[in-house]
Design a protein around this motif. Structure first.
Motif, mmCIF file in Angstrom:
data_model
loop_
_atom_site.group_PDB
_atom_site.id
_atom_site.type_symbol
_atom_site.label_atom_id
_atom_site.label_comp_id
_atom_site.label_asym_id
_atom_site.label_seq_id
_atom_site.Cartn_x
_atom_site.Cartn_y
_atom_site.Cartn_z
ATOM 1 N N VAL A 219 12.023 114.972 63.673
ATOM 2 C CA VAL A 219 12.154 113.772 62.830
ATOM 3 C C VAL A 219 10.780 113.178 62.553
ATOM 4 O O VAL A 219 10.462 112.821 61.406
ATOM 5 C CB VAL A 219 13.068 112.731 63.507
ATOM 6 N N GLU A 220 9.964 113.098 63.573
ATOM 7 C CA GLU A 220 8.624 112.522 63.410
ATOM 8 C C GLU A 220 7.764 113.396 62.508
ATOM 9 O O GLU A 220 6.943 112.885 61.731
ATOM 10 C CB GLU A 220 7.949 112.359 64.780
ATOM 11 N N GLU A 221 7.941 114.723 62.581
ATOM 12 C CA GLU A 221 7.177 115.627 61.714
ATOM 13 C C GLU A 221 7.517 115.376 60.250
ATOM 14 O O GLU A 221 6.615 115.293 59.401
ATOM 15 C CB GLU A 221 7.474 117.080 62.081
ATOM 16 N N VAL A 222 8.801 115.249 59.949
ATOM 17 C CA VAL A 222 9.212 115.008 58.562
ATOM 18 C C VAL A 222 8.728 113.641 58.102
ATOM 19 O O VAL A 222 8.222 113.493 56.975
ATOM 20 C CB VAL A 222 10.749 115.111 58.436
ATOM 21 N N ARG A 223 8.839 112.632 58.961
ATOM 22 C CA ARG A 223 8.364 111.296 58.592
ATOM 23 C C ARG A 223 6.862 111.316 58.293
ATOM 24 O O ARG A 223 6.398 110.716 57.317
ATOM 25 C CB ARG A 223 8.669 110.304 59.719
ATOM 26 N N ARG A 224 6.110 112.029 59.113
ATOM 27 C CA ARG A 224 4.656 112.108 58.923
ATOM 28 C C ARG A 224 4.308 112.775 57.601
ATOM 29 O O ARG A 224 3.398 112.336 56.883
ATOM 30 C CB ARG A 224 4.040 112.873 60.092
ATOM 31 N N GLY A 229 2.207 111.466 51.863
ATOM 32 C CA GLY A 229 2.227 111.576 50.411
ATOM 33 C C GLY A 229 2.920 112.800 49.865
ATOM 34 O O GLY A 229 2.929 113.023 48.643
ATOM 35 N N VAL A 230 3.506 113.617 50.733
ATOM 36 C CA VAL A 230 4.254 114.781 50.239
ATOM 37 C C VAL A 230 5.535 114.273 49.583
ATOM 38 O O VAL A 230 6.340 113.603 50.229
ATOM 39 C CB VAL A 230 4.599 115.756 51.384
ATOM 40 N N PRO A 231 5.752 114.558 48.290
ATOM 41 C CA PRO A 231 6.949 114.039 47.619
ATOM 42 C C PRO A 231 8.218 114.727 48.117
ATOM 43 O O PRO A 231 8.192 115.928 48.413
ATOM 44 C CB PRO A 231 6.692 114.350 46.145
ATOM 45 N N PRO A 232 9.314 113.996 48.214
ATOM 46 C CA PRO A 232 10.569 114.604 48.659
ATOM 47 C C PRO A 232 11.029 115.748 47.758
ATOM 48 O O PRO A 232 11.803 116.595 48.178
ATOM 49 C CB PRO A 232 11.567 113.441 48.617
ATOM 50 N N TYR A 242 13.954 119.842 56.682
ATOM 51 C CA TYR A 242 13.141 118.837 56.019
ATOM 52 C C TYR A 242 13.966 118.095 54.966
ATOM 53 O O TYR A 242 13.880 116.864 54.846
ATOM 54 C CB TYR A 242 11.897 119.489 55.417
ATOM 55 N N LYS A 243 14.762 118.829 54.226
ATOM 56 C CA LYS A 243 15.601 118.213 53.198
ATOM 57 C C LYS A 243 16.623 117.263 53.822
ATOM 58 O O LYS A 243 16.788 116.127 53.376
ATOM 59 C CB LYS A 243 16.313 119.304 52.401
ATOM 60 N N GLU A 244 17.282 117.712 54.878
ATOM 61 C CA GLU A 244 18.316 116.900 55.510
ATOM 62 C C GLU A 244 17.729 115.658 56.177
ATOM 63 O O GLU A 244 18.329 114.575 56.123
ATOM 64 C CB GLU A 244 19.071 117.740 56.545
ATOM 65 N N ALA A 247 16.768 112.907 53.716
ATOM 66 C CA ALA A 247 17.932 112.080 53.376
ATOM 67 C C ALA A 247 18.214 111.068 54.477
ATOM 68 O O ALA A 247 18.525 109.893 54.201
ATOM 69 C CB ALA A 247 19.147 112.970 53.144
ATOM 70 N N PHE A 248 18.084 111.488 55.724
ATOM 71 C CA PHE A 248 18.280 110.554 56.844
ATOM 72 C C PHE A 248 17.264 109.421 56.791
ATOM 73 O O PHE A 248 17.610 108.240 56.957
ATOM 74 C CB PHE A 248 18.173 111.296 58.174
ATOM 75 N N LEU A 249 16.004 109.759 56.560
ATOM 76 C CA LEU A 249 14.953 108.739 56.548
ATOM 77 C C LEU A 249 15.078 107.797 55.352
ATOM 78 O O LEU A 249 14.541 106.694 55.373
ATOM 79 C CB LEU A 249 13.581 109.422 56.558
ATOM 80 N N ARG A 250 15.801 108.232 54.310
ATOM 81 C CA ARG A 250 16.091 107.343 53.184
ATOM 82 C C ARG A 250 17.317 106.482 53.456
ATOM 83 O O ARG A 250 17.713 105.674 52.614
ATOM 84 C CB ARG A 250 16.339 108.163 51.913
ATOM 85 N N GLY A 251 17.955 106.684 54.605
ATOM 86 C CA GLY A 251 19.122 105.906 54.956
ATOM 87 C C GLY A 251 20.421 106.453 54.409
ATOM 88 O O GLY A 251 21.450 105.759 54.428
#
Length: 308
Positions: A219-224, A229-232, A242-244, A247-251
């Motif tokens: 989770v922390e890797e994807v958040r970082r 600046g890496v676009p979704p 990373y895709k899933e 979506a989690f980090l966007r709520g």
């Protein structure tokens, strides 16, 4: 034998086997994983750590920024140069990974239609945005009905690419592919495949590995990556995990829901990999029991190598 390919579904132990064989053969390893290419994407791609590399030199890892677009044609271009450089030093090469299209294209020595910077692709993309994809599909049906029949209209990138090839070269992408596929392969490697006898054992291993990735900080890797600046929408961020978690980090999901989606997507990916590689009659398969003994697996692989 100078070139070896170790392939198979995800989570079957390809990395460990490739390192052990490389140590015995004095070989260097070339990764054939379309996501381990990206820098900063380590946990979710199961990229080997320095300890797991066992002192063996690895290539085609961490060579692309996650913001960059990447393609099979670029992979073949970079990897072909890498393989030739290793062979020129008298060392064997072990290509290892689960991205079937990449490894098959490398072995075949496949040539790809050019990607010129003439602006045609950008113009076609703009037309698709303004007019929709159907007018472009109609044009493709007129010049290359076979490609049009094989490309779903929802796959805008492939529709645009097929038209671009025709407009740039005067030759359809179907013609180009047929010409390249009719040529004999560039390499004749020794193929070794790893797979579990029981699919349920493979799926259990995949689930356990996803849990381990979460424990390692996925989770922390994807958040970082997102915060850097890496676009979704980047190709790299469409990778499983990373895709899933984006979506989690966007709520949009709970972390538990994201975890289960990653497990499901990974199992489905393994099924597709199995289907892809099982079509290759040259692969010597090592069928793994539910609880494989690595020493026994290594002995089988060595026997396969010795028999060639």
């Amino acid at each position: 034998m100078e070139l070896f390919c170790i392939v198979g579904p995800t989570a079957t132990g390809k990395t460990r086997l490739s390192v052990a064989l490389a140590q015995k053969l004095g070989a260097e390893i070339v990764s054939c994983d379309s996501m381990q290419l990206y820098r900063g994407m380590d946990i979710g791609t199961a990229k080997p750590t320095a300890a797991e590399m066992g002192g063996v030199k690895h290539h085609m890892l961490d060579c692309v920024d996650p913001q960059e677009e990447f393609s099979v044609s670029r992979y073949v271009e970079l990897t072909e140069a890498c393989v030739q450089e290793i062979l020129s030093r008298g060392k064997p090469v072990i290509v290892v990974g689960g991205t079937g299209l990449y490894v098959d294209s490398l072995v075949a020595g496949r040539e790809f239609a050019p990607f010129p910077q003439t602006g045609r692709r950008e113009a076609l993309t703009l037309r698709a945005q303004r007019e929709g994809i159907e007018p472009l599909m109609e044009e493709l049906r007129a010049v290359d009905p076979e490609a049009a029949a094989n490309i779903h209209p929802s796959n805008q990138k492939r529709v645009i690419r097929a038209l671009e090839v025709y407009l740039e070269t005067g030759k359809t992408i179907t013609e180009h592919n047929r010409e390249t596929q009719s040529r004999p392969p560039k390499y004749c490697p020794l193929w070794i495949g790893l797979d579990y006898v029981n699919r349920s054992a493979l799926y259990a291993r995949i689930d356990a590995r996803v849990d381990e990735m979460f424990a390692q900080g996925l989770v922390e890797e994807v958040r970082r990556l997102l915060e850097s600046g890496v676009p979704p929408t980047a190709t790299s961020m469409q990778a499983i995990g990373y895709k899933e978690l984006t979506a989690f980090l966007r709520g949009e999901d709970s972390v538990d829901a994201a975890r289960e989606k990653i497990k499901l997507a990974s199992r489905r990916y393994a099924k597709r990999q199995r289907t892809w590689f099982r079509r290759n009659a040259d692969i010597h398969w090592i069928e793994l029991p539910d609880a494989p003994d690595f020493d026994a697996v290594l002995r089988q692989a060595e026997e396969i190598c010795a028999g060639q």
